[in-house]
Design an enzyme around this catalytic site. Sequence first.
Site, short mmCIF file in Angstrom:
data_model
loop_
_atom_site.label_atom_id
_atom_site.label_comp_id
_atom_site.label_asym_id
_atom_site.label_seq_id
_atom_site.Cartn_x
_atom_site.Cartn_y
_atom_site.Cartn_z
N LYS A 53 -32.66 8.64 -44.99
CA LYS A 53 -32.97 9.82 -44.18
C LYS A 53 -34.46 9.93 -43.89
O LYS A 53 -35.02 11.02 -43.90
CB LYS A 53 -32.47 11.10 -44.86
CG LYS A 53 -30.97 11.13 -45.15
CD LYS A 53 -30.57 12.43 -45.83
CE LYS A 53 -29.09 12.47 -46.15
NZ LYS A 53 -28.70 13.70 -46.86
N ASP A 59 -35.83 -0.97 -42.73
CA ASP A 59 -35.07 -1.28 -41.52
C ASP A 59 -35.90 -1.27 -40.24
O ASP A 59 -36.74 -0.38 -40.04
CB ASP A 59 -33.97 -0.23 -41.28
CG ASP A 59 -32.93 -0.19 -42.38
OD1 ASP A 59 -32.70 -1.23 -43.01
OD2 ASP A 59 -32.33 0.89 -42.58
N GLU A 101 -34.21 -0.39 -49.14
CA GLU A 101 -34.01 -1.03 -47.83
C GLU A 101 -35.16 -0.65 -46.91
O GLU A 101 -35.69 0.47 -46.97
CB GLU A 101 -32.68 -0.58 -47.24
CG GLU A 101 -32.25 -1.31 -45.99
CD GLU A 101 -30.79 -1.01 -45.67
OE1 GLU A 101 -29.91 -1.29 -46.51
OE2 GLU A 101 -30.53 -0.46 -44.58
N GLU A 139 -34.18 -1.40 -36.42
CA GLU A 139 -32.93 -1.50 -35.67
C GLU A 139 -33.18 -1.11 -34.23
O GLU A 139 -34.00 -0.21 -33.95
CB GLU A 139 -31.86 -0.58 -36.26
CG GLU A 139 -31.49 -0.89 -37.70
CD GLU A 139 -30.56 0.17 -38.29
OE1 GLU A 139 -29.48 -0.19 -38.75
OE2 GLU A 139 -30.93 1.37 -38.27
N ASN A 145 -35.30 2.10 -34.10
CA ASN A 145 -35.18 2.94 -35.29
C ASN A 145 -35.84 2.25 -36.47
O ASN A 145 -35.57 1.09 -36.75
CB ASN A 145 -33.70 3.19 -35.59
CG ASN A 145 -33.50 4.06 -36.82
OD1 ASN A 145 -34.09 5.14 -36.92
ND2 ASN A 145 -32.68 3.62 -37.76
#
Length: 287
Positions: free
Chosen positions: A130, A105, A103, A107, A120
């Site tokens: 993490k 991301d 993934e 965000e 994020n």
Amino acid sequence: MARTRMLSLVVVALVVAPAMAAAAGFYERFDVVGGDHVRVVNDDGKTQQVALTLDRTSGSGFNSKDTYLFGEFSVQMKLVGGNSAGTVTSFYLSSGEGDGHDEIDIEFMGNLSGDPYVMNTNVWANGDGKKEHQFYLWFDPTADFHTYKIIWNPKNIIFQVDDVPVRRFKKYEDLAYPSNKPMRLHATLWDGSYWATRHGDVKIDWSGAPFVVSYKDYTTNACVNNNPAGGWSSSSCPAGTSSWVNKELDAAGLGTVAWAERNHISYNYCTDGWRFPQGFPAECYRN
């Protein structure tokens, strides 16, 4: 956190750039979640807008029907204004929900009025995440549209804001990297009250609903997965691939990453000794 974000979403508008969308309609390119909470309209007769809504009963989102193995993905977004605490706006790639998923991301965690918005960024490889870098944006992302981009190629992942690189996640041969699992593109807005704002201390104020976010000028220059055996085939890549498939940051790009880390970073997993008491992940010593 991206794997759970389909549960509760915020009002969204997506506008697909006509130059990249060809003649395909929205429903030919994307699957939607949310039933009657999803509405497709033409914004000006040329671009396509999708409105998604969040209320107490349901949220909504959309996912690409195609899966990709490397690409350049860009969208313009105007975020929730006012008290957006508890909301999460996302633009991300994911190979699925399994323990070994990959993934990438972006965000945006909602804020109380007057507080800075947090962006994020995270990378998951073989189920290991993490790897967050979080930034306070240096502009008001609710006042106008800004461009957010993910460049994912066999060498590195680059996160950009208004064409300014703010993070690079580099591939190392001996470390996990998203390189062999095709991913779908997702855009969702959801109720992240349990973690999004001040570590979950501030929840959504439903009296302010519906919340509104706008997406427009979505573009994809990416390799569509057409290899049933898995792995990357350059034959699946469109014209223009050369602009991103070997892209790495030059000195100027690395300089803007250093600027973002020096002036705007709010969290870096590579400095979180409480989270990693036995030592930081290996890439932290190399990037």
